[in-house]
Design an enzyme around this catalytic site. Structure first.
Site, PDB file in Angstrom:
ATOM      1  N   ASP A 219      15.114  -1.473 -14.838  1.00  0.00           N
ATOM      2  CA  ASP A 219      16.204  -0.803 -15.547  1.00  0.00           C
ATOM      3  C   ASP A 219      17.264  -0.279 -14.569  1.00  0.00           C
ATOM      4  OD1 ASP A 219      16.951   0.294 -18.256  1.00  0.00           O
ATOM      5  OD2 ASP A 219      16.860   2.191 -17.175  1.00  0.00           O
ATOM      6  N   GLU A 269       1.778  -9.827  -3.076  1.00  0.00           N
ATOM      7  CA  GLU A 269       0.351  -9.594  -2.776  1.00  0.00           C
ATOM      8  C   GLU A 269      -0.518 -10.175  -3.888  1.00  0.00           C
ATOM      9  OE1 GLU A 269      -0.105  -5.355  -2.499  1.00  0.00           O
ATOM     10  OE2 GLU A 269       1.231  -5.245  -0.761  1.00  0.00           O
TER      11      GLU A 269
END
Ligand code: GLC
Ligand code: CA
Length: 563
Positions: A219, A269
């Protein structure tokens, strides 16, 4: 009503990295949780409701859902004011409900993207309560942007910054200091110069990614890094074009990209890497695409199509610009026609070019009565066009039903802070957030077993899912057909897994009112903006109307394989 998908679409948690690029060509469906489906008859949509409707979404053929905020929130801004980034609002469910929703979605082959709101918190966030209770200069205040006022007694705001929702972006606190809020007063901005804030959001991303979330919609992504040096600079660009050198004090500064590079290391990751899409509401520029770089978020919303009116020149320009400006950035293209922040596109396209949408909404839609058939035809054509463009397409709940904007919500029912903050000048965004209809009858047209938190108009019943289901000429069936065919054509034309699908070329249609483009995989899309039918040559694969024949009617689009 719905069909479950074969097991081979299911997503396992160990999906290989070859599926790591799924988002580049995905169709992603935005859910505004409070308005999608209500499982316990309290009038508020919830996670249980979404979960019960997942088979509907899988049958729609989409690749992923994006959930607008479902976190604990006092609802000063429809859930974009958050008191805990790592929990579920009790009115919407629990973390266990979220896990169950995610597991079901994955079983059905649907990925799940969630909103992350890093620019501000709720004024009820424990951090902000602690900041108010602590003295100026304290570490608690350092998490936000507190400043002394100006003028002889400090009673003037620290700078000229304006809020996007109207009025000053500064609010005075009882002890005389002011805090910055680029949105509502109830949404204090966080201080991203503070390492604690950076660490908190990294941990928040991990919190959700560990649970299996597939991606994040960020956002107001371009406003985290601010020039807070003293004296505060003037804010020249509230909603207008930003400078191309990253020099605006509040938006799109060079330093903001460091934040996303650090987020990318977290996303990578995971296997597959988590995807992300940036929201930047300022007019699109060549800098907008920088957020999509592969060492950053990968995607950024391009709202230029959403901001275009029903006009071939405007459509053509924004598509050309988007594709051109995007070249050289390794990220994915995005297209959007509707969202929870703008009037629905069916309504927009039925209004004459140049209409002041805000004024029209303020008249409760009476300033000009729109022709619903035109609205419907154009909305269908635009969707068929968008789904033919390279890249990924974001849909907004209810657009598959051809819903119009609810323009005549009574003002005493409005919830969007925009209405109050602009002194009632703007009506705000509630008209596209009305809970969607599932059945033609019932207290809330099947949204729940009772009422709905925003009043639904009578005409919603005729647009209900169950009314459209199985009717070949309905908007819902057009969406299903178009999304399925898009998937099929892409699979047939893909040059390999993760095919970036950027091949696109305009074709001269011989008429500026008719847009025509070719895709690299051997088919074309034609959109007729003119008042006359135009001939279609070749094999018609899909059309936005249900008329047979070799003519493409006005306000209609088709996919064609030239012979
Ligand atoms: C984004 C959201 C909007 C919200 C604002 C503040 O623009 O899409 O709904 O009001 O950010 O969080
Ligand atoms: Ca509920």
């Amino acid at each position: 009503m719905t069909t479950l998908l074969p097991d081979d679409r299911a997503i396992s948690s160990s999906s290989s990295t070859s599926s790591g690029d799924w988002w580049r060509t995905a169709v992603i469906y935005q859910i505004y949780p409070r308005s999608f489906a209500d499982s316990n008859a309290d009038g508020i949509g919830d996670l249980g409701g979404i979960r019960s409707r997942l088979p509907y979404l899988a049958a729609l053929g989409i690749d992923a859902v994006w959930l607008s905020p479902f976190y604990p929130s006092p609802l000063a801004d429809g859930g974009y004011d958050i008191t805990d980034h790592r929990d579920v609002d009790p009115r919407l469910g629990t973390l266990e409900d979220f896990d169950a929703l995610l597991a079901d979605a994955h079983r059905l082959g649907l990925r799940v993207i969630i909103d992350v709101v890093p620019n501000h918190t709720s004024e009820q966030h424990p951090w902000f309560l602690a900041a108010l209770a602590s003295p100026p200069g304290s570490p608690e205040r350092e998490r936000y942007i507190f400043r002394d006022g100006t003028g002889p007694d400090g009673s003037e705001p620290p700078s000229d910054w304006r809020s996007h929702f109207g009025g000053s972006a500064w609010q005075r606190t009882p002890d005389g200091q002011w805090y910055c809020h680029l949105f509502a007063r109830e949404q204090p901005d966080l201080n991203w110069d503070n390492q604690q804030i950076r660490d908190h959001f990294i941990e928040t991303l991990r919190f959700w990614a560990d649970r299996g979330v597939d991606g994040f919609r960020v956002d107001v992504a371009h406003s985290l890094a601010k020039d807070l040096s003293h004296p505060l600079r003037s804010q020249p660009h509230l909603d207008s074009r930003l400078p191309l050198d990253g020099s605006d004090p509040l938006y799109d500064r060079e330093e903001v990209h460091e934040i996303y590079r650090s987020w990318r290391t977290v996303f990578d990751e995971y296997d597959p890497p988590r995807m992300a899409v940036a929201e930047t509401w300022h007019p699109t520029s060549s800098r907008t695409y920088l957020y999509a770089r592969s060492d950053e978020l990968g995607q950024v919303f391009d709202f230029s199509l959403l901001k275009a009116e029903w006009h071939p020149g405007q459509f053509r320009d924004v598509i050309t610009r988007s594709i051109t400006d995007h070249a050289g950035v390794d990220g994915g293209l995005t297209w959007v026609l509707s969202s929870h922040d703008v009037p629905r596109h069916a309504t927009r396209y039925a209004l004459p070019v140049g209409t002041d949408l805000d004024a029209w909404l303020s008249s409760n839609g009476t300033a000009l009565v729109i022709d619903e058939e035109t609205a419907c035809r154009r909305a269908r054509a635009a969707t068929v066009m968008m789904l033919a463009l390279p890249g990924s397409a974001y849909l907004y709940q209810g657009e598959e039903l051809g819903l119009l904007e609810v323009a005549d919500l009574p003002t005493d029912q409005l919830r969007d802070p925009v209405y109050e903050r602009t002194g009632h000048r703007l009506k705000g965004r509630d008209g596209c957030r009305v809970p969607i209809p599932w059945t033609p009858e019932g207290g809330s047209f099947g949204f729940g077993d009772d009422g709905a938190w925003l009043p639904q108009p009578e005409w919603f019943g005729s647009c209900a899912v169950s009314v459209q289901d199985g009717r070949p000429e309905s908007s819902l069936e057009l969406y299903r057909q178009a999304i399925a065919l898009r998937r099929e054509l892409r699979a047939a034309g893909a040059t390999g897994p993760g095919d970036a699908d950027i091949s696109f070329a305009w074709v001269d249609s011989g008429d500026p009112q008719v847009l025509r483009f070719a895709r690299g995989d051997g088919w074309e899309c034609i959109v007729n903006f003119s008042a006359n039918p135009v001939p279609l040559h070749g094999e018609v694969l899909l059309r936005s109307d249900s008329r047979p024949g070799s003519l493409l009617a006005p306000d209609t689009a088709a996919w064609v394989r030239p012979v």
